[in-house]
Structure formats: C-alpha cells, structure tokens
Design a protein around this motif. Structure first.
Motif, PDB file in Angstrom:
ATOM      1  N   HIS A  31      16.467 -20.733 -16.168  1.00 16.13           N
ATOM      2  CA  HIS A  31      16.976 -21.433 -14.923  1.00 16.13           C
ATOM      3  C   HIS A  31      16.039 -20.638 -13.927  1.00 16.13           C
ATOM      4  CE1 HIS A  31      20.870 -22.945 -15.952  1.00 16.13           C
ATOM      5  NE2 HIS A  31      20.875 -21.872 -16.831  1.00 16.13           N
ATOM      6  N   HIS A  32      16.014 -21.010 -12.756  1.00 17.18           N
ATOM      7  CA  HIS A  32      15.580 -20.229 -11.478  1.00 17.18           C
ATOM      8  C   HIS A  32      16.695 -20.308 -10.687  1.00 17.18           C
ATOM      9  CE1 HIS A  32      13.950 -23.667  -8.822  1.00 17.18           C
ATOM     10  NE2 HIS A  32      14.871 -24.245  -9.434  1.00 17.18           N
ATOM     11  N   HIS A 139      17.367 -26.166 -17.933  1.00 19.78           N
ATOM     12  CA  HIS A 139      18.375 -26.704 -17.325  1.00 19.78           C
ATOM     13  C   HIS A 139      18.269 -28.108 -16.810  1.00 19.78           C
ATOM     14  CE1 HIS A 139      21.725 -26.137 -13.732  1.00 19.78           C
ATOM     15  NE2 HIS A 139      22.282 -26.827 -14.987  1.00 19.78           N
ATOM     16  N   CYS A 147      15.519 -27.355 -11.693  1.00 16.51           N
ATOM     17  CA  CYS A 147      15.618 -26.081 -12.370  1.00 16.51           C
ATOM     18  C   CYS A 147      15.143 -26.244 -14.017  1.00 16.51           C
ATOM     19  CB  CYS A 147      17.207 -25.816 -12.527  1.00 16.51           C
ATOM     20  SG  CYS A 147      17.527 -24.074 -13.124  1.00 16.51           S
TER      21      CYS A 147
HETATM   22 ZN   LIG Z   1      19.608 -24.000 -13.601  1.00 17.12          ZN
END
Ligand SMILES: [Zn+2]
Length: 224
Positions: A31-32, A139, A147
């Motif tokens: 993720h970010h 994600h 993401c």
């Molecule tokens: Zn994410």
C-alpha cells in the motif's frame, strides 16, 4: 494501545524469526498511505496519527497495517503480524499489509529512500513465510483505488524484491580502518544510515578502556 515501534532492518528480521504466526500467510499486500504524503512525514508521530485515525475514525482495533515505511527508510512495526490486519477487503485473514508513507500517485518512488527498504522488508517477509514474489500483491488489484500509487508497477516491484532476495542485503562493512590502515574487527554495520560497532573492541584498539558499571543508568564510560 500503542503497538508501533521503529526497528532497524536487522531487528525486523530478528522479529520475524522470533514471532509465531498461527494464521496462514500467503500474500503480502503493498500500500501507500496517499495521505499523509511523503512531505507530511514526521517520524513515528505520523505512524501514530495513522493508527489514531484507524482506531478513532474507522473503529478498528489498531493500525490497519502491519508494517509502515517512512520516506527515509525507517521501518515501523504496527499491528502485530500474528493478528489479521485491516488493509484489504476480503483478504485480511491471510495477508500482511505493508504501507509506504507516501503518495505514489504524485511522489516519485525513485527519490524515496524508503522504496529500497520496502523491497528488503517484503523480501524478508517472503523468506519468512516461504513465499514467491507472486505472493506480492498491490492493493489496487482488489479495490477500485490506485494504491500503492500510479507511479509503482507491480512487475518492477516484484523484480526488485527478487533482486534483493538473490543478492542478499547490501554488502556490509565488518571492520574499521584506523588512520595508517590498522584493521579493527569490530562488527561494523550501517543500519538505516547509522554506523554501529562493537564499542569495546574499537575503544581498546584506540587505547581506551570501557567502563560499563553504570550501564543500568544508560551510561558507558571510556577512559584513557
Ligand atoms: Zn491500500
């Protein structure tokens, strides 16, 4: 309850070796944070703010992610890996969530020292849970989001992690060279930009003695 703490790469690996994870892990989801972006980063305060948002606003039990990585490469253990996270709909039970503190829709991953550390973190997780790079997931594969950011590609990310896995961690110094070239074997290592050595060996080579009788007070003395 606050569970996050910053660890070095060596401590991260040691932590993975030490924990017993009863749930089956078959994927690492990357993720970010999006917001905060890299420019918002204020060390562990940012990690705590994310946790408070997840707990107070989302109503989760803890930070949704298991590991967070700062722009400069700081590694934070967040929700215990032993417990299911809250980071990807429908797949939390069997995954680990790793999040870059960045907005990789906009922040350039290549200018982000944390990216390489993220590759090492994910490589360590794959090794620990006996997974291939195919187990790295983004994600956005499971949600209508970008993401972990439009500027990250899954194929390149997997390749970078594979390179870490085959070449191992970057070559580490083991010795210190004094002026004149004398070699002191003092288990030198650079972790997260901090040089660590066996102080006693180095100090004695420099003609000092080490007094650690006040170590309980957090003090070590060098005397000539
Ligand atoms: Zn994410």
């Amino acid at each position: 309850m606050a569970t996050e703490r910053q660890v070095s790469m060596a401590q991260f690996r040691a932590h993975l070796d030490a924990i017993e994870v009863g749930r089956g892990i078959d994927e690492v989801v990357v993720h970010h944070t999006w917001s905060p972006a890299a420019s918002d980063y204020r060390g562990i305060h940012t990690v705590r703010a994310v946790r408070r948002y997840h707990v107070d606003v989302r109503g989760w039990s803890d930070n949704g992610y298991h590991v967070m990585i700062g722009p400069s490469g700081a590694i934070f253990l967040c929700r215990p890996i032993e417990r299911s996270g809250a980071h990807v709909s429908g797949r939390n039970a069997h995954t680990i969530g790793v999040s870059f503190i960045a907005n990789f829709d906009r922040d350039e991953p290549g200018r982000y020292a944390g990216l390489g550390v993220g590759h090492e973190v994910v490589a360590a997780l794959l090794a620990r849970f006996d997974l291939s790079t195919k187990a790295i997931r983004f994600h956005r594969e499971f949600a209508s989001k970008t993401c972990p950011g439009l500027k990250l590609g899954l194929a390149q990310f997997r390749e970078a992690v594979a390179n870490v896995a085959t070449s191992g961690p970057a070559a580490q110094p083991k010795v210190v060279l004094l002026p004149g070239g004398e070699v002191i074997e003092c288990n030198a290592a650079v972790e997260d930009g901090v040089t660590r050595v066996d102080l006693r060996r180095l100090a004695e080579a420099l003609g000092c003695t080490v007094h650690d009788h006040l170590k309980d007070q957090g003090k070590v003395y060098l005397a000539r």
